[in-house]
Write an enzyme that holds these catalytic residues in place. Structure first.
Site, PDB file in Angstrom:
ATOM      1  N   HIS A 163      50.769  39.364  41.332  1.00 12.42           N
ATOM      2  CA  HIS A 163      50.491  38.314  42.314  1.00 12.42           C
ATOM      3  C   HIS A 163      49.482  37.278  41.812  1.00 12.42           C
ATOM      4  O   HIS A 163      49.205  36.312  42.515  1.00 12.42           O
ATOM      5  CB  HIS A 163      49.970  38.966  43.594  1.00 12.42           C
ATOM      6  N   ASP A 164      48.897  37.506  40.652  1.00 11.84           N
ATOM      7  CA  ASP A 164      47.942  36.547  40.079  1.00 11.84           C
ATOM      8  C   ASP A 164      48.545  35.736  38.935  1.00 11.84           C
ATOM      9  O   ASP A 164      47.887  34.855  38.393  1.00 11.84           O
ATOM     10  CB  ASP A 164      46.721  37.290  39.502  1.00 11.84           C
TER      11      ASP A 164
ATOM     12  N   GLU B  43      42.748  48.020  37.487  1.00 16.62           N
ATOM     13  CA  GLU B  43      42.866  46.677  36.917  1.00 16.62           C
ATOM     14  C   GLU B  43      41.663  46.440  36.002  1.00 16.62           C
ATOM     15  O   GLU B  43      40.528  46.441  36.457  1.00 16.62           O
ATOM     16  CB  GLU B  43      42.893  45.612  38.016  1.00 16.62           C
TER      17      GLU B  43
ATOM     18  N   ASP C  87      45.819  49.243  47.697  1.00 13.96           N
ATOM     19  CA  ASP C  87      44.980  48.449  46.816  1.00 13.96           C
ATOM     20  C   ASP C  87      43.525  48.707  47.193  1.00 13.96           C
ATOM     21  O   ASP C  87      43.098  48.418  48.313  1.00 13.96           O
ATOM     22  CB  ASP C  87      45.332  46.963  46.986  1.00 13.96           C
TER      23      ASP C  87
ATOM     24  N   ASP D 141      41.293  47.365  42.231  1.00 12.65           N
ATOM     25  CA  ASP D 141      41.003  45.964  41.929  1.00 12.65           C
ATOM     26  C   ASP D 141      39.769  45.842  41.031  1.00 12.65           C
ATOM     27  O   ASP D 141      38.735  46.464  41.313  1.00 12.65           O
ATOM     28  CB  ASP D 141      40.748  45.238  43.268  1.00 12.65           C
TER      29      ASP D 141
HETATM   30  O1  TEU Z   1      42.000  39.773  40.208  1.00 11.48           O
HETATM   31  C1  TEU Z   1      41.028  39.765  39.210  1.00 11.48           C
HETATM   32  C2  TEU Z   1      40.898  38.558  38.339  1.00 11.48           C
HETATM   33  O2  TEU Z   1      39.863  38.406  37.729  1.00 11.48           O
HETATM   34  C3  TEU Z   1      41.962  37.556  38.103  1.00 11.48           C
HETATM   35  O3  TEU Z   1      43.207  38.062  37.973  1.00 11.48           O
HETATM   36  C4  TEU Z   1      41.931  36.492  39.143  1.00 11.48           C
HETATM   37  O4  TEU Z   1      43.029  36.614  39.980  1.00 11.48           O
HETATM   38  C5  TEU Z   1      41.960  35.120  38.565  1.00 11.48           C
HETATM   39  O5  TEU Z   1      43.277  34.742  38.335  1.00 11.48           O
HETATM   40  C6  TEU Z   1      41.160  34.899  37.355  1.00 11.48           C
HETATM   41  O6  TEU Z   1      41.442  33.607  36.875  1.00 11.48           O
HETATM   42  C7  TEU Z   1      41.877  40.663  41.265  1.00 11.48           C
HETATM   43  C8  TEU Z   1      43.037  40.475  42.212  1.00 11.48           C
HETATM   44  O7  TEU Z   1      44.214  40.840  41.553  1.00 11.48           O
HETATM   45  C9  TEU Z   1      43.040  39.073  42.702  1.00 11.48           C
HETATM   46  O8  TEU Z   1      44.146  38.763  43.498  1.00 11.48           O
HETATM   47  C10 TEU Z   1      41.757  38.879  43.485  1.00 11.48           C
HETATM   48  O9  TEU Z   1      41.643  37.532  43.863  1.00 11.48           O
HETATM   49  C11 TEU Z   1      40.534  39.266  42.679  1.00 11.48           C
HETATM   50  O10 TEU Z   1      40.683  40.487  41.990  1.00 11.48           O
HETATM   51  C12 TEU Z   1      39.368  39.438  43.599  1.00 11.48           C
HETATM   52  O11 TEU Z   1      39.550  40.560  44.410  1.00 11.48           O
END
Ligand code: TEU
Ligand code: CA
Length: 544
Positions: A317-318, A243, A99, A201
């Site tokens: 994971h989000d 992403e 990542d 990311d």
């Molecule tokens: O996530 C980016 C992001 O903007 C969203 O998915 C965030 O998790 C949030 O839910 C918005 O409401 C990426 C990663 O996948 C996430 O785990 C990190 O926290 C984020 O970037 C910062 O690095």
């Protein structure tokens, strides 16, 4: 099609290391734990692992806040463990995709520490600093994705620094060429260690023009990705997935078009955003609507029909758990719906991603108290919203529906204590439903969720029709049924699924009707006329 890139035959599997497998009883998943499950992953048949961050980190955002890109967080293991993981995976034909979190670092990274030493410090310009606004407050009213202002004041040097996420995640300044060079060097260092690529990311944020109020999809974005590609990825046989929450059908091919020299594919989130009230975001979910979902998925199949490549995913994971969000996680329908939504997604064109636990139909968790949550985003918003007078119970209902901790409860390996995840106390509670939902039991069931994912991964590896066949959607407006065909060189696959927990009457269109064999059992199968599908039943007929 034998010259097609390897990752077009691969099913990916995302590991969130903290929650996957704990080898030493400290309650935190780790790299030796992952190594102990490599045979499990090989049995599933995946081609590469997207490993969420394992780098040195104070863990303000569970590793998405990196303090040293060239070291491993001690709770996860050592560089030697990482090398063993890469080698052990490679022995099983599995690539390890790291990542790449380079929109920001941790505030404990050496670069940021230096940057804080003074306005003339050598690394000052690696980050985004601005003078206070005319009233002494933040330079602009831009908000962090985790709530509150995206600017934090640094007393000692009298300026604000930018953080689009937590204050402990200062944004890097991509307009600084030395910073970019250091990032590319670090990427090459990992590539030379044998990683199979990168998941990038929030890559759509790196081209930001903060003074113009532009964060995503900024003016320099594609220049930077192309430069990164030239300096690191070009001539290496790796997979990259960016992403990009801002990706649209109009701009997606800029990232993944064949001749762009950028990325293999992006994660675009159109189907996720469809689940929110327009413009309002994740804390404002709206009712599920199958025609809308189909329109979105069909559009994206169309976008990457001739050029580019899709990623296919329900969760990460989000996001909430796939079966809870898109299927039906009741005891009656959980297995059938998990199998159905996996089948409908994985038989599309693109690279499918399984999020850990999805392959056994793991569900959302239901926490009753804010103390049970661990996610920085949820905890920040809880503070902000309750200070604003929102009812705490209402907030917790929202967090249970859409919060990130749903995906982060430990992997459920067994029905035993702590689901076999740890012998100690897990950093976040195990979902109590592990007594019924766990890998050991599901894997023993030939009609289980795992078995279906294994079959799907095998088809992805072995079938040109599944990999490269054209995609033809049917009956987009049908409220219960999702239907499409794949076609290649006289071969055809018809797919019809009941995306609901009620029986679904369906009149099979002539162009979808087929007499052939069931894709999974190879038994004779006929699809034609007026049929009624059982809840979550999916029919696949292959001809030619
Ligand atoms: O996530 C980016 C992001 O903007 C969203 O998915 C965030 O998790 C949030 O839910 C918005 O409401 C990426 C990663 O996948 C996430 O785990 C990190 O926290 C984020 O970037 C910062 O690095
Ligand atoms: Ca551990």
């Amino acid at each position: 099609m034998t010259d097609a890139p390897w990752w077009q035959s691969a099913t990916a599997y995302q590991i969130y290391p903290r929650s996957f497998c704990d080898s030493n009883g400290d309650g935190i998943g780790d790299i030796p734990g992952i190594i102990s499950k490599l045979d499990y992953l090989a049995d599933l048949g995946i081609g590469f692992v997207w490993l969420s961050p394992v780098f040195a980190s104070p863990m303000a955002d569970n590793g998405y806040d990196i303090s040293d890109y060239r070291d491993i967080a001690p709770e996860f293991g050592t560089l030697a463990d990482m090398d063993r993981l890469i080698a052990g995976a490679r022995d099983r034909g599995i690539g390890i995709v790291m990542d790449l979190v380079v929109n920001h670092t941790s505030d404990e990274h050496a670069w940021f520490r230096s940057a804080c030493e003074g306005r003339d410090a050598p690394y000052r310009d690696y980050y985004v600093w601005r003078d206070p606004g005319p009233d002494g407050g933040p330079p602009s009213d831009i908000q962090s994705n985790f709530g509150g202002p995206a600017w934090t004041f640094h007393e000692a040097t009298g300026q604000y620094y930018l953080h689009l996420f937590d204050p402990k995640q200062p944004d890097l300044n991509w307009s600084n060429p030395e910073m970019r060079r250091d990032v590319y060097e670090m990427m090459n260092w990992w590539l030379d260690r044998g990683v199979a690529g990168f998941r990038m990311d929030v890559i759509d944020l790196i081209g930001k023009d903060i003074d113009a109020g532009i964060t995503a999809d900024g003016p320099k974005l594609h220049d930077y990705i192309q430069e990164m590609n030239r300096e690191t990825l070009a001539h290496r046989d790796v997979v990259t997935v960016g992403e990009a929450w801002s990706a649209t059908p109009e701009n997606a091919l800029l990232y993944c078009g064949r001749d762009r020299g950028e990325l293999s594919m992006v994660f675009q989130f159109a189907h996720v955003l469809d689940g929110y009230e327009p413009g309002k975001g994740k804390w404002h979910p709206r009712a599920f609507d199958l025609p809308r979902l189909k329109r979105t998925l069909n559009t994206w199949q169309q976008v990457c029909a001739e050029d580019g490549w899709n990623s296919l995913f329900w969760g990460n994971h989000d996001l909430p758990r796939a079966v809870s969000k898109y299927g039906d996680d009741s005891a009656q329908h959980r297995v059938a719906s998990a199998r159905c939504i996996a089948t409908l997604l994985h038989l599309m064109k693109g690279t499918p991603y399984i999020y850990q636990g999805e392959e056994i139909g793991m569900t959302n968790v239901e926490f009753g108290h804010i103390d049970q949550f661990r996610d920085v985003e949820t905890l920040n918003f809880y503070r902000i919203e309750t200070e604003r007078g929102i009812d705490p119970d209402a907030f917790i209902r929202g967090a249970n529906a859409n919060g990130r901790d749903n995906a982060r409860t430990p992997m459920q390996w067994t029905a035993g204590a702590q689901a076999g995840f740890t012998t100690g106390t897990p950093w976040i509670e195990v979902n109590p439903n592990h007594v019924d939902i766990n890998a050991e039991d599901d894997r023993a069931d030939p009609d289980g969720v795992f078995a279906r994912h294994r079959d799907l991964a095998k088809l992805r590896r072995t079938s040109d029709l599944i990999r490269f066949g054209t995609y033809h959607p049917f009956d987009e407006a049908h409220p219960q049924v999702m239907a499409y065909a794949r076609r290649l060189n006289g071969e055809e696959l018809s797919v019809v699924g009941n995306f609901s927990s009620r029986p679904a009457p369906y009149e099979v269109p002539d162009d979808l009707a087929a007499t052939g064999v069931d894709l999974f059992t190879q038994e004779q199968a006929i699809l034609e006329g007026e049929i009624t599908l059982d809840p979550w039943q999916v029919i696949t007929v292959k001809t030619g």
